[in-house]
Design a protein around this motif. Sequence first.
Motif, PDB file in Angstrom:
ATOM      1  N   ALA A  40       0.866  -1.188   0.000  1.00  0.00           N
ATOM      2  CA  ALA A  40       0.000   0.000   0.000  1.00  0.00           C
ATOM      3  C   ALA A  40       0.896   1.229   0.000  1.00  0.00           C
ATOM      4  CB  ALA A  40      -0.902   0.013   1.230  1.00  0.00           C
ATOM      5  N   TRP A  41       0.393   2.309  -0.577  1.00  0.00           N
ATOM      6  CA  TRP A  41       1.193   3.541  -0.635  1.00  0.00           C
ATOM      7  C   TRP A  41       0.362   4.684  -0.055  1.00  0.00           C
ATOM      8  CZ3 TRP A  41       1.985   7.309  -5.201  1.00  0.00           C
ATOM      9  CH2 TRP A  41       3.045   8.173  -4.910  1.00  0.00           C
ATOM     10  N   HIS A  42       0.730   5.139   1.115  1.00  0.00           N
ATOM     11  CA  HIS A  42       0.004   6.188   1.821  1.00  0.00           C
ATOM     12  C   HIS A  42      -1.515   5.995   1.653  1.00  0.00           C
ATOM     13  CE1 HIS A  42       3.731   8.182   2.675  1.00  0.00           C
ATOM     14  NE2 HIS A  42       4.004   8.402   1.415  1.00  0.00           N
ATOM     15  N   GLN A  53       2.819  13.318  -8.857  1.00  0.00           N
ATOM     16  CA  GLN A  53       3.531  14.572  -9.141  1.00  0.00           C
ATOM     17  C   GLN A  53       4.770  14.293  -9.986  1.00  0.00           C
ATOM     18  OE1 GLN A  53       4.298  16.240  -5.292  1.00  0.00           O
ATOM     19  NE2 GLN A  53       2.148  16.648  -4.885  1.00  0.00           N
ATOM     20  N   THR A  54       4.922  13.037 -10.373  1.00  0.00           N
ATOM     21  CA  THR A  54       6.126  12.599 -11.075  1.00  0.00           C
ATOM     22  C   THR A  54       5.694  11.814 -12.305  1.00  0.00           C
ATOM     23  OG1 THR A  54       6.856  12.124  -8.830  1.00  0.00           O
ATOM     24  CG2 THR A  54       8.347  11.478 -10.580  1.00  0.00           C
ATOM     25  N   SER A  55       6.472  11.906 -13.364  1.00  0.00           N
ATOM     26  CA  SER A  55       6.138  11.161 -14.581  1.00  0.00           C
ATOM     27  C   SER A  55       6.122   9.653 -14.310  1.00  0.00           C
ATOM     28  CB  SER A  55       7.179  11.451 -15.664  1.00  0.00           C
ATOM     29  OG  SER A  55       7.139  10.455 -16.657  1.00  0.00           O
ATOM     30  N   GLN A 382      11.702  12.138  -2.966  1.00  0.00           N
ATOM     31  CA  GLN A 382      10.806  11.996  -4.125  1.00  0.00           C
ATOM     32  C   GLN A 382      11.107  10.724  -4.917  1.00  0.00           C
ATOM     33  OE1 GLN A 382       8.493  14.526  -4.842  1.00  0.00           O
ATOM     34  NE2 GLN A 382       9.131  15.425  -2.909  1.00  0.00           N
ATOM     35  N   ILE A 383      10.158  10.334  -5.730  1.00  0.00           N
ATOM     36  CA  ILE A 383      10.318   9.121  -6.523  1.00  0.00           C
ATOM     37  C   ILE A 383      11.259   9.336  -7.732  1.00  0.00           C
ATOM     38  CG2 ILE A 383       9.032   7.572  -8.082  1.00  0.00           C
ATOM     39  CD1 ILE A 383       6.779   7.635  -6.001  1.00  0.00           C
ATOM     40  N   SER A 384      11.383  10.588  -8.169  1.00  0.00           N
ATOM     41  CA  SER A 384      12.161  10.884  -9.383  1.00  0.00           C
ATOM     42  C   SER A 384      13.507  10.164  -9.455  1.00  0.00           C
ATOM     43  CB  SER A 384      12.445  12.378  -9.486  1.00  0.00           C
ATOM     44  OG  SER A 384      11.268  13.089  -9.488  1.00  0.00           O
TER      45      SER A 384
HETATM   46  C1  LIG Z   1       0.234  11.430  -0.166  1.00  0.00           C
HETATM   47  C2  LIG Z   1       1.612  11.477  -0.736  1.00  0.00           C
HETATM   48  C3  LIG Z   1       1.784  11.521  -2.113  1.00  0.00           C
HETATM   49  C4  LIG Z   1       3.059  11.553  -2.674  1.00  0.00           C
HETATM   50  N1  LIG Z   1       3.185  11.626  -4.021  1.00  0.00           N
HETATM   51  C5  LIG Z   1       4.405  11.680  -4.566  1.00  0.00           C
HETATM   52  C6  LIG Z   1       4.555  11.772  -5.990  1.00  0.00           C
HETATM   53  O1  LIG Z   1       3.578  11.843  -6.741  1.00  0.00           O
HETATM   54  N2  LIG Z   1       5.822  11.795  -6.496  1.00  0.00           N
HETATM   55  C7  LIG Z   1       6.922  11.757  -5.693  1.00  0.00           C
HETATM   56  O2  LIG Z   1       8.047  11.767  -6.197  1.00  0.00           O
HETATM   57  N3  LIG Z   1       6.807  11.674  -4.355  1.00  0.00           N
HETATM   58  C8  LIG Z   1       5.582  11.644  -3.776  1.00  0.00           C
HETATM   59  N4  LIG Z   1       5.475  11.564  -2.409  1.00  0.00           N
HETATM   60  C9  LIG Z   1       6.719  11.539  -1.604  1.00  0.00           C
HETATM   61  C10 LIG Z   1       7.411  10.130  -1.547  1.00  0.00           C
HETATM   62  O3  LIG Z   1       7.482   9.556  -2.800  1.00  0.00           O
HETATM   63  C11 LIG Z   1       6.647   9.195  -0.641  1.00  0.00           C
HETATM   64  O4  LIG Z   1       6.579   9.693   0.663  1.00  0.00           O
HETATM   65  C12 LIG Z   1       7.163   7.746  -0.610  1.00  0.00           C
HETATM   66  O5  LIG Z   1       6.120   6.978  -0.122  1.00  0.00           O
HETATM   67  C13 LIG Z   1       8.399   7.499   0.227  1.00  0.00           C
HETATM   68  O6  LIG Z   1       8.691   6.124   0.144  1.00  0.00           O
HETATM   69  P1  LIG Z   1       9.327   5.251   1.306  1.00  0.00           P
HETATM   70  O7  LIG Z   1       9.535   3.900   0.742  1.00  0.00           O
HETATM   71  O8  LIG Z   1      10.488   5.957   1.895  1.00  0.00           O
HETATM   72  O9  LIG Z   1       8.281   5.272   2.504  1.00  0.00           O
HETATM   73  P2  LIG Z   1       6.789   4.748   2.667  1.00  0.00           P
HETATM   74  O10 LIG Z   1       6.011   4.891   1.433  1.00  0.00           O
HETATM   75  O11 LIG Z   1       6.278   5.429   3.887  1.00  0.00           O
HETATM   76  O12 LIG Z   1       6.952   3.206   2.947  1.00  0.00           O
HETATM   77  C14 LIG Z   1       7.567   2.706   4.107  1.00  0.00           C
HETATM   78  C15 LIG Z   1       7.061   1.306   4.331  1.00  0.00           C
HETATM   79  O13 LIG Z   1       7.790   0.727   5.395  1.00  0.00           O
HETATM   80  C16 LIG Z   1       6.895  -0.059   6.185  1.00  0.00           C
HETATM   81  N5  LIG Z   1       7.492  -0.197   7.522  1.00  0.00           N
HETATM   82  C17 LIG Z   1       7.723   0.790   8.424  1.00  0.00           C
HETATM   83  N6  LIG Z   1       8.311   0.260   9.525  1.00  0.00           N
HETATM   84  C18 LIG Z   1       8.449  -1.062   9.285  1.00  0.00           C
HETATM   85  C19 LIG Z   1       8.986  -2.136  10.055  1.00  0.00           C
HETATM   86  N7  LIG Z   1       9.523  -1.941  11.268  1.00  0.00           N
HETATM   87  N8  LIG Z   1       8.964  -3.380   9.519  1.00  0.00           N
HETATM   88  C20 LIG Z   1       8.450  -3.596   8.287  1.00  0.00           C
HETATM   89  N9  LIG Z   1       7.911  -2.616   7.535  1.00  0.00           N
HETATM   90  C21 LIG Z   1       7.938  -1.371   8.027  1.00  0.00           C
HETATM   91  C22 LIG Z   1       5.594   0.737   6.142  1.00  0.00           C
HETATM   92  O14 LIG Z   1       4.498  -0.092   6.443  1.00  0.00           O
HETATM   93  C23 LIG Z   1       5.588   1.245   4.701  1.00  0.00           C
HETATM   94  O15 LIG Z   1       4.919   0.390   3.829  1.00  0.00           O
HETATM   95  C24 LIG Z   1       4.219  11.534  -1.815  1.00  0.00           C
HETATM   96  C25 LIG Z   1       4.034  11.516  -0.445  1.00  0.00           C
HETATM   97  C26 LIG Z   1       2.759  11.498   0.097  1.00  0.00           C
HETATM   98  C27 LIG Z   1       2.604  11.501   1.610  1.00  0.00           C
END
Ligand SMILES: Cc1cc2nc3c(=O)[nH]c(=O)nc-3n(C[C@H](O)[C@H](O)[C@H](O)COP(=O)(O)OP(=O)(O)OC[C@H]3O[C@@H](n4cnc5c(N)ncnc54)[C@H](O)[C@@H]3O)c2cc1C
Length: 450
Positions: A40-42, A53-55, A382-384
């Motif tokens: 799942a993503w947020h 927000q990203t291609s 960011q995802i970029s």
């Molecule tokens: C609503 C929203 C929209 C966004 N849209 C964009 C976009 O369009 N383009 C862009 O470039 N960026 C975007 N971002 C910013 C960025 O891309 C995201 O925040 C991205 O989700 C970051 O990825 P991540 O893997 O670091 O963290 P997360 O997506 O937060 O994933 C972390 C994962 O780790 C898991 N986890 C945490 N602790 C543990 C543990 N102890 N053991 C096992 N699993 C664990 C969680 O359950 C979660 O699934 C967005 C951010 C938000 C909040």
Amino acid sequence: MTTFDLFGVGLGPFNLSLAALADGVPGLTCRFAERRARFAWHPGLMIPGATMQTSFLKDMVTPVQPTSRWGFLSYLVAHGRFHDFMAARFDCASRAEFTDYMAWVAHGLESASFGEAIAEVDHDGDAFTIAGASGGRWRSRALSLGVGLVPRIPAFACPGTGCLHAAQWLDRAPSVAARRVVVIGGGQSGAEIVLDLLGRRDPPAHVTWISRRSGFWTLQDGAFIDQFFTPGYIAAWRRQPGPVRQEALNEQKYASDGITQATADAIYRAVYDRRREGRRDVVLRPGREVRAIRAGRRGQVIEARSADGTVECCEADLVVLATGFRSAFPDCLHPLAARFRQQFDGSLALEGNYRAIWDGPRETPLYAMNHGRHSHGIADAQISLAAWRSAVILNDLTGRPLFDIGTDGTDPALVDWPGAAPDPLARDDKNATSAGPPPSRRIVSTAISD
Ligand SMILES: Cc1cc2nc3c(=O)[nH]c(=O)nc-3n(C[C@H](O)[C@H](O)[C@H](O)COP(=O)(O)OP(=O)(O)OC[C@H]3O[C@@H](n4cnc5c(N)ncnc54)[C@H](O)[C@@H]3O)c2cc1C
């Protein structure tokens, strides 16, 4: 106990990119543990209609390995939607479709495991030892932390029944019908929640949107802004001293943290239409900093102050904290907390190759995702550049140039950032005896020294 080459904690987009690229590396043994039962993503902010927000080409793999089977285009083909998607001419994919793409990758990878929360990471001298909350035990030579950021809860707020962080918006699905809702925070999350409220069939009685920002700033966009999201810019950033980076972070705030034009325009038009109809049930208040929330006779009282010192109050039945996310020292790393260098906000201090700085053996690196805002710039969150970062990590981990990460310095960068590696033409200039550089280069140099 098997010792993996790489163990990933958390499977959001950032570790997912690493897992997808690692999938094609022969002989590399990996496991990625995610606490959720499914990808799942947020999910709390997956508001219908929200777009990326990203291609979609800046997916988990394409920027460094366009031939990978885990790209967004492969996903479209696998689902028989390539032609229909292209015909729709989206500027950006919807967040729902991009999430479905990422879920397709995540559940297709053998290295990914779900429903596995990691409770503790330790080190036995030769390798990391990893303990799952439900009893699993693993060992790994390298670790990748991708546990994401944590919701930022301001000191004045006390989340409970009448107050929640934006990250829980859809999970908690609070009733809004005929209630007074105050949304605090002028970024994209706040904007999406306001837009959601304005379109409700069960409308709130009143919506107030408060932002500390001086206006409802839209995301800065354009080709030169996108240059901040390139490997060349990161290389230049790495050579800048701390104060210069901090100034750049402040200046680039709205390149990563503004409201998308589409969302801002949609809110504006919705408010305009209401006013035309004589409705005064939406109040937009930028330039106010919320200082306190207290209990009043008819609900919560939100006290906010503007730059000139004026204090204004409004009442709410429901407060939404769209106050963003912050870095934090990862909980599961607490047995090793004293051994890692931390930044002022609790995040891990990083080397250029995303290794966290600690006193452990270099042969057992710990890579950290989303801890590099200060060390690597705004693109880090960011995802970029996620795929590029994954490539940097895999090259470092294997000690082999598996991916072209564009640091061979043979091609001058499109923008000559301060601190960027000297380009070859400039080097020729310095060493030239008889033949000088092309005239155009000379003109550029003159302009710079002026
Ligand atoms: C609503 C929203 C929209 C966004 N849209 C964009 C976009 O369009 N383009 C862009 O470039 N960026 C975007 N971002 C910013 C960025 O891309 C995201 O925040 C991205 O989700 C970051 O990825 P991540 O893997 O670091 O963290 P997360 O997506 O937060 O994933 C972390 C994962 O780790 C898991 N986890 C945490 N602790 C543990 C543990 N102890 N053991 C096992 N699993 C664990 C969680 O359950 C979660 O699934 C967005 C951010 C938000 C909040």
